[in-house]
Design a protein around this motif. Structure first.
Motif, PDB file in Angstrom:
ATOM      1  N   MET A 124       0.838  -1.199   0.000  1.00 54.10           N
ATOM      2  CA  MET A 124       0.000   0.000   0.000  1.00 54.10           C
ATOM      3  C   MET A 124       0.871   1.245   0.000  1.00 54.10           C
ATOM      4  O   MET A 124       0.620   2.201  -0.728  1.00 54.10           O
ATOM      5  CB  MET A 124      -0.905  -0.014   1.230  1.00 54.10           C
ATOM      6  CG  MET A 124      -2.077   0.897   1.133  1.00 54.10           C
ATOM      7  SD  MET A 124      -2.983   0.925   2.676  1.00 54.10           S
ATOM      8  CE  MET A 124      -1.945   1.951   3.664  1.00 54.10           C
ATOM      9  N   VAL A 125       1.906   1.221   0.832  1.00 55.94           N
ATOM     10  CA  VAL A 125       2.814   2.366   0.898  1.00 55.94           C
ATOM     11  C   VAL A 125       3.454   2.595  -0.464  1.00 55.94           C
ATOM     12  O   VAL A 125       3.492   3.712  -0.988  1.00 55.94           O
ATOM     13  CB  VAL A 125       3.902   2.121   1.970  1.00 55.94           C
ATOM     14  CG1 VAL A 125       4.946   3.227   1.931  1.00 55.94           C
ATOM     15  CG2 VAL A 125       3.266   2.035   3.341  1.00 55.94           C
ATOM     16  N   SER A 127       0.881   3.774  -3.064  1.00 59.71           N
ATOM     17  CA  SER A 127       0.480   5.148  -2.790  1.00 59.71           C
ATOM     18  C   SER A 127       1.575   6.110  -3.218  1.00 59.71           C
ATOM     19  O   SER A 127       1.300   7.159  -3.813  1.00 59.71           O
ATOM     20  CB  SER A 127       0.187   5.301  -1.301  1.00 59.71           C
ATOM     21  OG  SER A 127       0.131   6.636  -0.960  1.00 59.71           O
ATOM     22  N   SER A 164       1.544   6.306  -6.968  1.00 62.03           N
ATOM     23  CA  SER A 164       0.468   7.126  -7.528  1.00 62.03           C
ATOM     24  C   SER A 164       0.809   8.603  -7.371  1.00 62.03           C
ATOM     25  O   SER A 164       0.452   9.427  -8.205  1.00 62.03           O
ATOM     26  CB  SER A 164      -0.873   6.793  -6.876  1.00 62.03           C
ATOM     27  OG  SER A 164      -0.944   7.347  -5.600  1.00 62.03           O
ATOM     28  N   ARG A 165       1.543   8.932  -6.297  1.00 66.25           N
ATOM     29  CA  ARG A 165       1.974  10.320  -6.130  1.00 66.25           C
ATOM     30  C   ARG A 165       2.991  10.690  -7.222  1.00 66.25           C
ATOM     31  O   ARG A 165       2.941  11.779  -7.784  1.00 66.25           O
ATOM     32  CB  ARG A 165       2.571  10.511  -4.744  1.00 66.25           C
ATOM     33  CG  ARG A 165       2.500  11.910  -4.219  1.00 66.25           C
ATOM     34  CD  ARG A 165       2.429  11.930  -2.704  1.00 66.25           C
ATOM     35  NE  ARG A 165       3.324  10.969  -2.085  1.00 66.25           N
ATOM     36  CZ  ARG A 165       4.610  11.195  -1.867  1.00 66.25           C
ATOM     37  NH1 ARG A 165       5.141  12.346  -2.199  1.00 66.25           N
ATOM     38  NH2 ARG A 165       5.362  10.280  -1.300  1.00 66.25           N
ATOM     39  N   SER A 220       1.169  11.258 -10.329  1.00 62.73           N
ATOM     40  CA  SER A 220       0.476  12.543 -10.276  1.00 62.73           C
ATOM     41  C   SER A 220       1.436  13.680 -10.612  1.00 62.73           C
ATOM     42  O   SER A 220       1.116  14.576 -11.406  1.00 62.73           O
ATOM     43  CB  SER A 220      -0.117  12.709  -8.883  1.00 62.73           C
ATOM     44  OG  SER A 220      -0.559  14.004  -8.702  1.00 62.73           O
ATOM     45  N   ILE A 221       2.636  13.643 -10.026  1.00 63.45           N
ATOM     46  CA  ILE A 221       3.619  14.677 -10.319  1.00 63.45           C
ATOM     47  C   ILE A 221       4.017  14.617 -11.797  1.00 63.45           C
ATOM     48  O   ILE A 221       4.123  15.639 -12.475  1.00 63.45           O
ATOM     49  CB  ILE A 221       4.860  14.521  -9.407  1.00 63.45           C
ATOM     50  CG1 ILE A 221       4.460  14.695  -7.942  1.00 63.45           C
ATOM     51  CG2 ILE A 221       5.945  15.528  -9.776  1.00 63.45           C
ATOM     52  CD1 ILE A 221       5.545  14.311  -6.959  1.00 63.45           C
ATOM     53  N   SER A 228       2.220  13.604 -14.286  1.00 68.08           N
ATOM     54  CA  SER A 228       1.173  14.143 -15.158  1.00 68.08           C
ATOM     55  C   SER A 228       1.147  15.660 -15.110  1.00 68.08           C
ATOM     56  O   SER A 228       0.896  16.325 -16.111  1.00 68.08           O
ATOM     57  CB  SER A 228      -0.183  13.543 -14.800  1.00 68.08           C
ATOM     58  OG  SER A 228      -0.685  14.139 -13.641  1.00 68.08           O
ATOM     59  N   VAL A 229       1.427  16.234 -13.931  1.00 69.35           N
ATOM     60  CA  VAL A 229       1.507  17.696 -13.829  1.00 69.35           C
ATOM     61  C   VAL A 229       2.654  18.218 -14.693  1.00 69.35           C
ATOM     62  O   VAL A 229       2.516  19.197 -15.428  1.00 69.35           O
ATOM     63  CB  VAL A 229       1.685  18.146 -12.360  1.00 69.35           C
ATOM     64  CG1 VAL A 229       2.056  19.620 -12.287  1.00 69.35           C
ATOM     65  CG2 VAL A 229       0.417  17.898 -11.578  1.00 69.35           C
ATOM     66  N   ILE A 287      13.370  17.385  -8.310  1.00 67.52           N
ATOM     67  CA  ILE A 287      12.629  17.994  -7.204  1.00 67.52           C
ATOM     68  C   ILE A 287      13.145  17.418  -5.894  1.00 67.52           C
ATOM     69  O   ILE A 287      13.217  16.204  -5.718  1.00 67.52           O
ATOM     70  CB  ILE A 287      11.114  17.718  -7.330  1.00 67.52           C
ATOM     71  CG1 ILE A 287      10.590  18.245  -8.669  1.00 67.52           C
ATOM     72  CG2 ILE A 287      10.350  18.355  -6.182  1.00 67.52           C
ATOM     73  CD1 ILE A 287       9.198  17.766  -9.009  1.00 67.52           C
TER      74      ILE A 287
END
Lengths: 177, 389
Positions: free
Chosen positions: A39-40, A43, A46-47, A50-51, A53-54, A92
């Protein structure tokens, strides 16, 4: 004596039974623990997505600002390698008392006290929390129909922290004049 | 006693046909309980860790989503900044799309080791557009906006009623006064003011009377007092610009027939730091994101060659709007019309009151007991720069 023997056989659990039960329970608990670990990881992944895709939409938006005759939107590029003018890296880092974001050798550092410094030059050395993304884009002229150009951006997480990672990639396209 | 018990067992045992095989011995029971305690304790510990981890992850995911939402909202607003202006409003050195107020930060903003961020940490981003649902008005008589108290009687364009015209203006909305010189847009002059009362309709005369805060005679506005004081130019259109460059485009004198008053639909992105436990990013008065501890807006400006032709834009972004180009770090003298693209960075944190990690977690940014995430995006206000003034 025979009666006594019979009683001993029938009463309670045997050591084997108890051990089997414990083994079964252990397997169950270990799978729960494994699930937690997964899960960790998922998760965090997925973060990263998300970055990514930004970053991809940012590059598309960035390329959208150039008029059609600008050399920045001339056809070319490759989703592999590091073609000059069609690729950059974004690094980053959120540790070391500041947030640093390096894009194409320009490092913007945000400190907690609200100050922003911009330095051109080599990217700072990666730290344990540094994420490095590679961005490649391809500009195709007259695709998918004549008169427009298609821009495809691929963002790849090349390293998280100091070590390599499972690949996180995100690809998206837009069509513009 | 012992015999009696034995007999008792025996009697039961013989009745149920399973003599002495029922129940656990004390040893067995204790072993079972010990095993249960160990295994159950492990399970409970795992569950507790799992719950904390889950909560922690949820907070991080929530932070990520709120940052993305805030950025996409700003992206769509910035992209559309400045749409709908009349051609005559498109004059050099007048900010018609976005205006940025940079704060330099420093110790006034944040004291190291604390978790408190004050308003001095954050920039302000204003998106300026005419209100798309309202109609501009013309002046019924010549107006001097510097004459206190500021009033102007306006008339609707042909075919529109005074009531319809008045519906586009409301108490507190900022309006743009535009003076069109007869000889072309190059000498168009403007000012801006905020209405301090609801518009009054005179249906019989077909006019609407606007009341606004008076400007200064040169068309500038006084600096805004701290809230709740009345601010005549909250968007900083005239107060935050370099007046040496802008003065030629400012006026307080407006005529009939050629001149217009335009209601603005403007959004201000700012961080409300009044609650140190939860600094909020707001769009106007609406909360866009909670727990924002960084909001900076940089600008890349156009580069002109000697002939005044745009050849590109700066590779670095300026976070010091009011500084000179020769300063270090450089600025663009608040010439917002020169902005080619905007770089927005936000930093968010998970709620400080929530347990993070094993409870002793400290992030590497400000050493706070919460996780942080930053997100930056470059946006191009198309309306400002696609045609490259």
């Amino acid at each position: 004596m025979s009666q006594c023997h019979k009683v001993r056989r029938e009463s309670g659990f045997t050591l084997i039974e108890t051990m089997v039960a414990i083994v079964v329970l252990t397997i169950g608990l270990m799978s729960v623990a494994a699930l937690m670990g997964q899960m960790v990881t998922s998760s965090a992944d997925s973060r990263y997505f998300s970055i990514a895709s930004v970053l991809a939409s940012e590059k598309l938006e960035d390329l959208n600002r150039f008029p059609s005759n600008d050399p920045n939107v001339a056809a070319g590029g490759n989703l592999a390698g590091t073609p000059a003018g069609y690729s950059d890296t974004v690094q980053i880092s959120t540790g070391s008392g500041a947030i640093t974001e390096t894009t194409n050798g320009i490092t913007v550092t945000h400190a907690p006290d609200g100050t922003v410094t911009t330095v051109a030059g080599a990217a700072p050395a990666p730290t344990a929390d540094t994420l490095t993304f590679a961005r490649n884009w391809v500009i195709e002229k007259d695709a998918p129909v004549p008169g427009v150009r298609r821009i495809t951006v691929l963002v790849t997480l090349t390293s998280k922290g100091l070590g390599p990672s499972k690949p996180v990639t995100f690809q998206t396209s837009t069509v513009r004049p | 006693m012992k015999n009696k018990t034995t007999r008792h067992f025996k009697s039961i045992g013989s009745a149920s046909r399973t003599p002495q095989s029922s129940g656990f011995t004390m040893i067995e029971l204790m072993v079972a309980m010990a095993v249960f305690l160990v295994v159950g304790g492990a399970a409970l510990t795992l569950f507790k860790q799992h719950a904390e981890l889950f909560n922690d992850q949820q907070n991080q995911v929530g932070l990520n989503i709120s940052l993305r939402n805030a950025l996409s909202q700003m992206e769509s607003d910035v992209v559309n900044a400045g749409t709908g202006y009349s051609k005559s409003a498109d004059i050099s050195s007048w900010p018609i799309g976005v205006t940025i107020q940079n704060n330099v930060g420093g110790t006034a903003c944040h004291t190291a080791g604390t978790q408190v961020y004050t308003a001095a940490c954050f920039d302000t981003l204003n998106i300026v557009s005419p209100n798309p649902t309202s109609i501009p008005g013309q002046f019924a008589a010549a107006v001097d906006t510097s004459k206190a108290p500021g009033t102007a009687t306006i008339i609707p364009p042909v075919g529109v009623t005074a009531t319809t015209l008045a519906a586009g203006f409301s108490n507190g909305s900022q309006v743009l006064f535009m003076h069109n010189a007869a000889n072309g847009s190059s000498s168009t002059t403007m000012t801006t003011a905020t209405l301090n009362a609801a518009p009054v309709v005179n249906a019989a005369a077909g006019t609407v009377t606007l009341s606004f805060g008076a400007t200064l005679p040169d068309g500038t506005n006084a600096a805004c007092p701290p809230p709740p004081g009345f601010c005549n130019d909250p968007l900083g259109l005239t107060t935050n610009v370099d007046l040496g460059l802008l003065s030629a485009t400012l006026t307080s004198q407006f005529d009939t027939v050629t001149d217009w008053v335009v209601p603005l639909a403007s959004y201000r992105y700012w961080v409300d730091a009044s609650n140190p436990l939860d600094p909020q990013l707001k769009r106007g008065n609406d909360v866009i994101a909670d727990q924002i501890i960084g909001f900076k807006v940089g600008a890349s400006t156009v580069i002109n060659n000697a002939a005044g032709v745009v050849t590109g834009s700066t590779t670095t972004y300026s976070y010091n709007a009011s500084k000179q180009a020769t300063d270090s770090p450089w600025g663009y003298q608040s010439q917002y019309d020169q902005i080619r693209s905007v770089r927005i960075s936000i930093i968010g944190r998970t709620p400080p009151g929530e347990r993070t990690g094993n409870g002793t977690f400290r992030n590497g940014f400000d050493n706070g007991p919460y996780r942080i995430q930053s997100m930056s995006i470059v946006v191009n206000p198309r309306n400002l720069s696609m045609n490259d003034k």
